[in-house]
Each structure stands twice: as structure tokens, then as C-alpha cells.
Write a protein that holds these residues in place. Sequence first.
Motif, PDB file in Angstrom:
ATOM      1  N   ARG A   1       1.097   3.548   2.196  1.00 57.58           N
ATOM      2  CA  ARG A   1       1.685   3.726   3.530  1.00 57.58           C
ATOM      3  C   ARG A   1       2.876   2.788   3.717  1.00 57.58           C
ATOM      4  NH1 ARG A   1      -0.984   4.584   9.268  1.00 57.58           N
ATOM      5  NH2 ARG A   1      -1.273   6.559   8.249  1.00 57.58           N
ATOM      6  N   GLU A   2       2.721   1.538   3.306  1.00 58.26           N
ATOM      7  CA  GLU A   2       3.834   0.578   3.418  1.00 58.26           C
ATOM      8  C   GLU A   2       4.980   0.970   2.491  1.00 58.26           C
ATOM      9  OE1 GLU A   2       1.226  -3.453   4.356  1.00 58.26           O
ATOM     10  OE2 GLU A   2       1.798  -2.959   2.301  1.00 58.26           O
TER      11      GLU A   2
ATOM     12  N   GLN B   1       6.104   3.841   1.731  1.00 55.61           N
ATOM     13  CA  GLN B   1       6.923   4.918   2.258  1.00 55.61           C
ATOM     14  C   GLN B   1       8.083   4.389   3.101  1.00 55.61           C
ATOM     15  OE1 GLN B   1       4.255   7.519   4.336  1.00 55.61           O
ATOM     16  NE2 GLN B   1       3.679   8.624   2.472  1.00 55.61           N
TER      17      GLN B   1
ATOM     18  N   THR C   1       0.855  -1.189   0.000  1.00 53.60           N
ATOM     19  CA  THR C   1       0.000   0.000   0.000  1.00 53.60           C
ATOM     20  C   THR C   1       0.888   1.235   0.000  1.00 53.60           C
ATOM     21  OG1 THR C   1      -0.093   0.077   2.409  1.00 53.60           O
ATOM     22  CG2 THR C   1      -1.800  -1.216   1.292  1.00 53.60           C
TER      23      THR C   1
END
Length: 106
Positions: A81-82, A84, A79
Motif C-alpha cells: 500500500r505504501e 503505490q 508495504t
Amino acid sequence: MPDTDGRRKRGGGRRLSNAHEIGQLVLVRCGLCNVKRWYQPDDLQKIFGDIEPDLVGSKMRCERCGKNEFMHAETQSPTARERQGIRVRRLAEIRTVRRVVWKDEQ
């Protein structure tokens, strides 16, 4: 009917080019020293050709322990978020080494 272990024999299977097209990353980990590294599928394709991502692990060697029998690879779609927190290794260059081997004749 022969057991194909859930895989197709030829053609149409998952390939590194397919993983690159849909934006996946390849996670390669060493089962012995628990090192995880992320790669772009198109970088691995330049080195190994357009193979199945599962076969990449058997062609790589761990930089920490130097063994290749414990290497495993899989494609993942992280995702945003992951993504980053992931450090992706990129291919800088490919070097070809030519070595001369001499043989003495009698």
C-alpha cells in the motif's frame, strides 16, 4: 572491549546489495529543507559501490539547497500500500566529463 556503536567492523554488514536482494528501498532525506527521495539500492550501488546504506547520505548533495551535511539515508521495506504512493527515482545514465586544464610556462 572497544565501543563499536552496535556495528560490525568489517564484512557481513548491511550493504546496498543486501538491501536490493530483500527488496528494500533507500530513503534519502535532507534535514535542512525536508526533501525526501526514494532510490533503488542497485542504482545507488552502481554510483557509490557496495557500501552501507547509511553512508549514502554523506556522499549525496541535496538538489534543492545544495548542502550535503544534512543528508541522511536509511533502508526501508514499504508495504504494498505504501509502495503505490512512492515515486522511486531511477538511474537514467552516468556521464563522465573530461576537462582540459592548461598551464602557461615561462
